[in-house]
Design a protein around this motif. Structure first.
Motif, PDB file in Angstrom:
ATOM      1  N   ASN A 513      27.361  35.115  42.365  1.00 46.16           N
ATOM      2  CA  ASN A 513      26.265  34.299  41.832  1.00 46.16           C
ATOM      3  C   ASN A 513      25.091  35.170  41.407  1.00 46.16           C
ATOM      4  OD1 ASN A 513      26.790  31.468  44.072  1.00 46.16           O
ATOM      5  ND2 ASN A 513      27.422  31.733  41.959  1.00 46.16           N
ATOM      6  N   ARG A 514      24.786  36.181  42.219  1.00 50.86           N
ATOM      7  CA  ARG A 514      23.668  37.058  41.865  1.00 50.86           C
ATOM      8  C   ARG A 514      23.972  37.921  40.642  1.00 50.86           C
ATOM      9  NH1 ARG A 514      23.515  38.567  47.340  1.00 50.86           N
ATOM     10  NH2 ARG A 514      23.781  40.763  46.784  1.00 50.86           N
ATOM     11  N   SER A 515      25.247  38.033  40.296  1.00 48.74           N
ATOM     12  CA  SER A 515      25.614  38.845  39.129  1.00 48.74           C
ATOM     13  C   SER A 515      25.481  38.072  37.820  1.00 48.74           C
ATOM     14  CB  SER A 515      27.044  39.367  39.274  1.00 48.74           C
ATOM     15  OG  SER A 515      27.973  38.310  39.142  1.00 48.74           O
ATOM     16  N   GLY A 516      25.149  36.770  37.896  1.00 41.87           N
ATOM     17  CA  GLY A 516      24.926  36.004  36.673  1.00 41.87           C
ATOM     18  C   GLY A 516      25.766  34.762  36.533  1.00 41.87           C
ATOM     19  N   VAL A 517      26.681  34.511  37.468  1.00 38.70           N
ATOM     20  CA  VAL A 517      27.493  33.290  37.425  1.00 38.70           C
ATOM     21  C   VAL A 517      26.703  32.173  38.090  1.00 38.70           C
ATOM     22  CG1 VAL A 517      29.627  32.171  38.145  1.00 38.70           C
ATOM     23  CG2 VAL A 517      29.655  34.574  37.453  1.00 38.70           C
ATOM     24  N   VAL A 518      26.421  31.129  37.336  1.00 37.36           N
ATOM     25  CA  VAL A 518      25.652  30.013  37.862  1.00 37.36           C
ATOM     26  C   VAL A 518      26.602  29.039  38.567  1.00 37.36           C
ATOM     27  CG1 VAL A 518      24.074  28.138  37.320  1.00 37.36           C
ATOM     28  CG2 VAL A 518      24.023  30.247  35.975  1.00 37.36           C
ATOM     29  N   GLY A 519      26.365  28.793  39.861  1.00 40.74           N
ATOM     30  CA  GLY A 519      27.214  27.848  40.582  1.00 40.74           C
ATOM     31  C   GLY A 519      28.650  28.334  40.670  1.00 40.74           C
ATOM     32  N   GLU A 520      29.606  27.424  40.410  1.00 40.08           N
ATOM     33  CA  GLU A 520      31.047  27.714  40.386  1.00 40.08           C
ATOM     34  C   GLU A 520      31.506  28.373  41.685  1.00 40.08           C
ATOM     35  OE1 GLU A 520      32.524  26.252  38.245  1.00 40.08           O
ATOM     36  OE2 GLU A 520      31.738  26.482  36.226  1.00 40.08           O
ATOM     37  N   ARG A 521      30.900  28.031  42.813  1.00 42.48           N
ATOM     38  CA  ARG A 521      31.207  28.727  44.070  1.00 42.48           C
ATOM     39  C   ARG A 521      32.638  28.469  44.526  1.00 42.48           C
ATOM     40  NH1 ARG A 521      26.914  30.969  46.751  1.00 42.48           N
ATOM     41  NH2 ARG A 521      27.857  30.660  48.808  1.00 42.48           N
ATOM     42  N   ASN A 522      33.137  27.253  44.291  1.00 45.69           N
ATOM     43  CA  ASN A 522      34.517  26.981  44.683  1.00 45.69           C
ATOM     44  C   ASN A 522      35.500  27.741  43.800  1.00 45.69           C
ATOM     45  OD1 ASN A 522      37.144  24.998  44.536  1.00 45.69           O
ATOM     46  ND2 ASN A 522      36.182  25.046  46.558  1.00 45.69           N
ATOM     47  N   VAL A 523      35.183  27.830  42.509  1.00 39.71           N
ATOM     48  CA  VAL A 523      36.025  28.599  41.583  1.00 39.71           C
ATOM     49  C   VAL A 523      36.056  30.066  42.007  1.00 39.71           C
ATOM     50  CG1 VAL A 523      36.191  29.461  39.210  1.00 39.71           C
ATOM     51  CG2 VAL A 523      35.729  27.038  39.631  1.00 39.71           C
ATOM     52  N   ILE A 524      34.883  30.621  42.336  1.00 42.57           N
ATOM     53  CA  ILE A 524      34.805  32.010  42.770  1.00 42.57           C
ATOM     54  C   ILE A 524      35.635  32.220  44.024  1.00 42.57           C
ATOM     55  CG2 ILE A 524      33.242  33.795  43.655  1.00 42.57           C
ATOM     56  CD1 ILE A 524      31.018  32.375  41.954  1.00 42.57           C
ATOM     57  N   ALA A 525      35.495  31.291  44.971  1.00 43.36           N
ATOM     58  CA  ALA A 525      36.239  31.410  46.231  1.00 43.36           C
ATOM     59  C   ALA A 525      37.743  31.382  45.984  1.00 43.36           C
ATOM     60  CB  ALA A 525      35.833  30.289  47.182  1.00 43.36           C
ATOM     61  N   MET A 526      38.201  30.527  45.079  1.00 42.45           N
ATOM     62  CA  MET A 526      39.634  30.440  44.781  1.00 42.45           C
ATOM     63  C   MET A 526      40.126  31.696  44.066  1.00 42.45           C
ATOM     64  SD  MET A 526      41.173  27.727  45.928  1.00 42.45           S
ATOM     65  CE  MET A 526      42.519  27.174  44.896  1.00 42.45           C
ATOM     66  N   TYR A 527      39.318  32.239  43.164  1.00 38.29           N
ATOM     67  CA  TYR A 527      39.701  33.490  42.498  1.00 38.29           C
ATOM     68  C   TYR A 527      39.925  34.596  43.535  1.00 38.29           C
ATOM     69  CZ  TYR A 527      38.648  32.079  37.634  1.00 38.29           C
ATOM     70  OH  TYR A 527      38.673  31.496  36.386  1.00 38.29           O
ATOM     71  N   PHE A 528      38.978  34.752  44.452  1.00 36.21           N
ATOM     72  CA  PHE A 528      39.107  35.800  45.463  1.00 36.21           C
ATOM     73  C   PHE A 528      40.292  35.530  46.399  1.00 36.21           C
ATOM     74  CE2 PHE A 528      34.529  36.992  44.712  1.00 36.21           C
ATOM     75  CZ  PHE A 528      34.806  38.284  44.302  1.00 36.21           C
ATOM     76  N   ALA A 529      40.529  34.252  46.706  1.00 41.23           N
ATOM     77  CA  ALA A 529      41.676  33.927  47.563  1.00 41.23           C
ATOM     78  C   ALA A 529      42.968  34.386  46.906  1.00 41.23           C
ATOM     79  CB  ALA A 529      41.721  32.423  47.841  1.00 41.23           C
ATOM     80  N   ALA A 530      43.092  34.144  45.600  1.00 42.51           N
ATOM     81  CA  ALA A 530      44.299  34.579  44.889  1.00 42.51           C
ATOM     82  C   ALA A 530      44.394  36.103  44.866  1.00 42.51           C
ATOM     83  CB  ALA A 530      44.297  34.024  43.465  1.00 42.51           C
ATOM     84  N   LEU A 531      43.288  36.773  44.613  1.00 38.71           N
ATOM     85  CA  LEU A 531      43.301  38.241  44.583  1.00 38.71           C
ATOM     86  C   LEU A 531      43.703  38.816  45.939  1.00 38.71           C
ATOM     87  CD1 LEU A 531      40.035  38.798  42.520  1.00 38.71           C
ATOM     88  CD2 LEU A 531      42.319  39.487  41.794  1.00 38.71           C
ATOM     89  N   ASP A 532      43.125  38.291  47.016  1.00 42.95           N
ATOM     90  CA  ASP A 532      43.437  38.804  48.353  1.00 42.95           C
ATOM     91  C   ASP A 532      44.866  38.500  48.776  1.00 42.95           C
ATOM     92  OD1 ASP A 532      40.848  39.684  48.497  1.00 42.95           O
ATOM     93  OD2 ASP A 532      40.137  38.062  49.785  1.00 42.95           O
ATOM     94  N   SER A 533      45.421  37.375  48.286  1.00 42.49           N
ATOM     95  CA  SER A 533      46.751  36.947  48.744  1.00 42.49           C
ATOM     96  C   SER A 533      47.863  37.886  48.303  1.00 42.49           C
ATOM     97  CB  SER A 533      47.047  35.524  48.253  1.00 42.49           C
ATOM     98  OG  SER A 533      47.301  35.498  46.854  1.00 42.49           O
ATOM     99  N   ARG A 534      47.575  38.803  47.396  1.00 42.20           N
ATOM    100  CA  ARG A 534      48.578  39.799  46.990  1.00 42.20           C
ATOM    101  C   ARG A 534      49.032  40.645  48.180  1.00 42.20           C
ATOM    102  NH1 ARG A 534      45.866  44.804  46.569  1.00 42.20           N
ATOM    103  NH2 ARG A 534      43.697  44.451  47.125  1.00 42.20           N
ATOM    104  N   LEU A 535      48.232  40.652  49.250  1.00 39.65           N
ATOM    105  CA  LEU A 535      48.526  41.484  50.415  1.00 39.65           C
ATOM    106  C   LEU A 535      49.308  40.745  51.486  1.00 39.65           C
ATOM    107  CD1 LEU A 535      45.034  43.205  50.700  1.00 39.65           C
ATOM    108  CD2 LEU A 535      47.134  44.200  49.794  1.00 39.65           C
TER     109      LEU A 535
END
Length: 962
Positions: A513-535
């Motif tokens: 959010n501080r990098s310029g993405v307004v809101g979308e916190r659930n979208v961000i959380a899901m993106y990171f969940a997918a990235l981490d799940s590779r492990l």
């Protein structure tokens, strides 16, 4: 590495002693000389053990590590001694690290004091355990006859015994009484990991009972302990394996099944009791680091008794006290073995070959780091299922072992002997397992091994050289692409601190959010969940790597939020493409194992485009099967066609963005679908944010912060995760009237999200006796917040926003298109995709102002053209009664997990608030609407740097797994 650990490792105690005037000479395994405080008749009272970096004067009883030795000789205080040693090795003074803030300096000193305190407590505790041997002659006899330990090694290492009970029924722990009588330890017993307790104030109960104690020495202090069960270990639930009901398990002979080795209790930040244990307890996992200092030949053993026996026979040895070194410890092992001429790995020779496999894994790693590694095979007695080094040395001499070491074969010799005789069949093994190891070998040895390979696979030296050059080029290319600079120590420290922060998932979303993405916190959380799940590895259920589709209107910011997430992720962890040819993924030089495949704008994955697409098939198979392979004809060296298998292994996670509601059917069934915020308020905030960026008012996230998060993500390793409460979630979902077949995959994805959260917290979670990370209830609550809406949509539910829209149309219909856009605050173009999807799903239908549906398509077109087309809810539509995911409160009954409860608020990811970005340059940006009982946005921002997750924890709260 802590300040004290680095200081001691750079100052060998013998070298310092001689610099200070010590006149001792070596006698066997120790040095003996005069004490500077007093004369002695024999001149041998001050004994120094290089192997444990410690000393003791047997006249005045002064003892300790290299720092204490400096205090002894210089008659100075602790800080002066530390600064003296720091000057010798070029380190900053303990109180003079000018690059640190006052707060950081205070924390450094507090950590140093705590580390010193707990290791001193363990050292004194080890001495107490050692003294208990006087009361148990049977255990002493066992150490000498069963293990074959010499009296000298038992004394030097302070091997001891934990009594099976206490000296009086009213005493809960004799050791606690002993340590508690010392002023420096009195109020700190809970930090040691030696005790169980209901409160850190006591009473204390012994962690070890009726067990042989093996200390881990480092830099003159005991830094860890491990305890071996004996015949007089109590038979209870704390010392034995138990079933689900807590009953002690027995073997086929009816004997209690003891936990063979017990370790110190570890620090767990979220555990109400274990949070009081020092974070330094259990940090050191190597037994014998000091004994290999400067050694040219070292032995790596498997167990604690194996290591003791090796050292007892005057071998330099080190041990992980298990079959394998942990992956995160391998770099440390490479550092500690630097400068050796030969490393001999001597694991157990057992029928199931577990020891041999562990030895080969460690050996391959060290060989790749340029060490000459040999695997010693112990001769297993006839009829025996195993033999370890300790058992071997009980009946053999040091010379016998040296003969085995002389005949031991190198790791490369063993791998080469296992190659197929046909080059084509051997080529994949050469390229992936053997030739990369030769990159770290000097030129002469490399030529030697090239010749062995040539003979083994019946080819020419030119072919082997060409293959090696390809491997070298591929490595150089990867290094160039990675472009990984030397890690800034400040970044390293920040990443390690981040890894221990209980709020890291919320913090990660905040940074985006501080990098310029307004809101979308659930979208961000899901993106990171997918990235981490590779492990997440595959298990018996199905692959656990997640697949995410972000479906939304053109220009809704789907790709921008993904781009900002990727700025915090290492490039080697994902592959970003826009399209690919039929077989392109098979030929990726680094494959896709533990990698995220990201496809921007999934045009080729649409139902009408996917058809027989090989790219879609490969992606789908990777997600569902965890691997994919195909056969291809290739010419061998003689020009004959042979069949070669091209294989692509997972686990591989998947992310795509699209404007299409539905992708190819089978792929769609494997996805979690999320959506961007397409409201008018979001559009205004994005426009204002864009204006701030373009005007130069917005600063964003600095490079150091990005580098810290990238390093943190690169520190994450593949992990096995168990979810103790998975059965309770499954039972809850089965309570409803309907259980769609889609629940099968959706349920596994929910569990995968929980495992993904644990993966991010892998440096904070405890493990079971099989080394698997254990999910806690906080992990489920964070996962539930992330996945709840996507889970509902997967099962045919509508999202909360869709439900509100459907209810509005039901209550106010028929309604016109423009009225909906005005009522909901979205543009007509953004509304088009949503309406189209609901028409396709049969939820909405077109009608006239009286609710009468149009008889045919021409009539509908005419009504639309004249502005007389309305929308209503399809008469046939009804909401299925499908049970949703349970809350932590429903699983535990603990009111602290109820809505508004302490634990519920503690792990709240704040996914719901929609931030409003004002246009005025004087306003703060990127601050979410806060609840009424919180400070306002500006106050929140001003105090952000002082935020501590620990400050959120109410007194008396814990977070135990169910």
């Amino acid at each position: 590495m802590s300040y004290y650990t680095e200081l001691k490792e750079k100052n060998d105690i013998i070298n310092i002693a001689k610099t200070l005037g010590y006149n001792g000479t070596k006698s066997g395994r120790v040095y003996q000389g005069d004490c500077p405080l007093h004369p002695s008749t024999g001149g041998k009272c001050l004994v120094i053990w290089r192997g444990i970096q410690g000393f003791r004067c047997y006249h005045c009883m002064k003892s300790g590590d290299v720092i204490k030795l400096v205090e002894l000789y210089k008659r100075c205080d602790h800080t002066t001694a530390v600064n003296y040693l720091a000057d010798r090795c070029g380190m900053p003074h303990l109180s003079g690290k000018s690059d640190l803030s006052p707060e950081e300096q205070a924390q450094l000193e507090a950590d140093a004091q705590e580390e010193t305190l707990v290791y001193e407590m363990l050292t004194v505790g080890a001495e107490w355990f050692h003294q208990q041997l006087d009361n148990f002659p049977g255990i002493v006899d066992h150490l000498h006859k069963h293990y074959g330990f010499s009296p000298e090694i038992v004394t030097e290492l302070k091997i001891g015994f934990a009594p099976p009970g206490t000296s009086h029924p009213k005493i809960s722990s004799d050791l606690a009484e002993y340590l508690g009588a010392m002023p420096e330890f009195k109020d700190s017993l809970a930090k040691s990991g030696l005790f169980g307790f209901a409160s850190p104030a006591g009473p204390m109960w012994d962690c070890f009972k009726g067990r042989i104690i093996f200390p881990f020495w480092k830099n003159g202090k005991v830094v860890n302990l491990i305890a071996r069960a004996t015949s007089i270990t109590p038979v209870d639930q704390y010392e034995c394996y138990t079933d689900k009901e807590g009953n002690v398990q027995t073997d086929e002979a009816g004997q209690a099944m003891y936990v063979k080795y017990k370790k110190l209790r570890r620090h767990i930040p979220d555990d109400e009791k274990r949070k009081h244990i020092s974070k330094f307890i259990g940090m050191e996992t190597f037994m014998g680091s000091d004994s290999i200092r400067g050694a040219k030949e070292i032995i790596i053993t498997e167990g604690a008794p194996d290591w003791v026996s090796a050292v007892d026979y005057d071998f330099a040895a080190i041990s992980p006290v298990t079959t394998n070194f942990r992956d995160r410890d391998l770099d440390k092992l490479a550092h500690e073995t630097a400068g050796t001429d030969a490393v001999y790995i001597i694991n157990d020779a057992d029928a199931n070959e577990a020891g041999q496999k562990g030895a080969l894994k460690t050996g391959k790693y060290l060989t790749g780091r340029g060490r000459k590694v040999f695997l010693v095979e112990l001769p297993r007695p006839e009829g025996a299922s195993k033999i370890d080094l300790n058992e071997y040395l009980v009946n053999h001499t040091a010379d016998d072992l040296r003969k085995l070491m002389e005949s031991a074969r190198s790791v490369l010799d063993i791998l080469i002997d296992g190659l197929p005789a046909d080059f084509v069949k051997a080529q994949p093994i050469l390229k992936t397992e053997i030739l990369p190891l030769l990159l770290g070998v000097d030129e002469g040895l490399r030529v030697h091994y090239f010749e062995l390979i040539r003979k083994a696979v019946k080819t020419t030296k030119a072919v082997i050289t060409a293959e090696f050059d390809e491997v070298k080029k591929a490595l150089a290319k990867r290094e160039k692409e990675a472009d990984v600079p030397t890690v800034d120590p400040a970044i390293q420290t920040a990443a390690e601190t981040l890894a221990k922060n209980p709020a890291l998932i919320r913090m990660r979303i905040d940074v985006v959010n501080r990098s310029g993405v307004v809101g979308e916190r659930n979208v961000i959380a899901m993106y990171f969940a997918a990235l981490d799940s590779r492990l997440l590895p595959e298990d018996g259920a199905s692959p656990n790597a997640l697949a995410i589709k972000n479906a939304g209107h053109h220009g809704s910011g789907k790709s921008f939020s993904l781009k900002k997430c990727l700025e915090l992720y290492p490039k080697e962890a994902y592959l970003l493409i826009t399209n690919g040819s039929a077989k392109s993924l098979y030929y990726l030089p680094n494959g896709l194992k533990h990698c995220a495949l990201i496809v921007a704008e999934a045009f080729q994955f649409q139902a009408n485009n996917a058809g027989d697409s090989e790219l879609v098939y490969v992606t789908r198979s990777l997600l569902s099967e965890g691997c994919v392979a195909y056969q291809v004809p290739q010419k061998d060296e003689d020009g004959n066609f042979v069949t070669v298998e091209k294989r692509l292994d997972g686990p591989t996670s998947f992310i795509t963005t699209t404007t299409i509601d539905k992708l190819e059917a089978q792929l769609e069934d494997r996805l979690f679908t999320i959506h961007p915020d397409e409201s008018m308020d979001q559009t205004r905030s994005i426009m204002n944010m864009t204006a701030k960026i373009k005007s130069g008012e917005f600063e964003g996230v600095d490079k150091a912060t990005q580098a810290t998060w990238k390093l943190f993500h690169s520190m994450l390793r593949p992990v096995d995760v168990i979810i103790p409460y998975a059965g309770q979630i499954a039972s809850h979902l089965q309570q409803g009237d309907k259980l769609p077949i889609a629940t099968r995959r959706a349920f596994n994805r929910v569990l995968a999200i929980i495992q993904t959260v644990v993966c991010a917290y892998q440096f904070q979670r405890s493990k079971d006796d099989k080394g698997r990370l254990m999910a806690e209830m906080s992990d489920y609550w964070m996962a539930l917040q992330i996945v709840r809406e996507a889970f509902r949509e997967t099962l045919g539910h509508q999202s909360k926003e869709a439900e509100h829209r459907i209810d509005f149309i039901r209550q106010n219909g028929p309604v016109q298109y423009g009225a909906l856009a005005s009522e909901w605050g979205v543009s007509k173009s953004a509304l088009t995709g949503w309406v189209r999807g609901k028409l396709i799903d049969g939820i909405l239908t077109w009608c006239d102002e009286d609710g009468v549906e149009f008889p045919d398509e021409p009539a509908l077109k005419k009504a639309k053209h004249s502005g007389k087309a309305y929308l209503k809810i399809n008469d046939a539509f009804h909401i299925d009664n499908i049970t949703g995911l349970p809350t932590p409160f429903e699983l535990t009954g603990d009111t602290r997990w109820d809505e508004g409860g302490e634990l519920s608020r503690l792990y709240d990811l704040a996914l719901d608030p929609r931030p409003i970005v004002e246009h005025s340059a004087s306003e703060k940006v990127l601050e979410a609407d806060l609840p009424e009982d919180e400070p306002d946005a500006e106050d929140h921002e001003e105090t952000e740097e002082e935020f501590s997750f620990d400050d959120w924890i109410p007194e008396g709260l814990g977070n135990n797994p169910i």
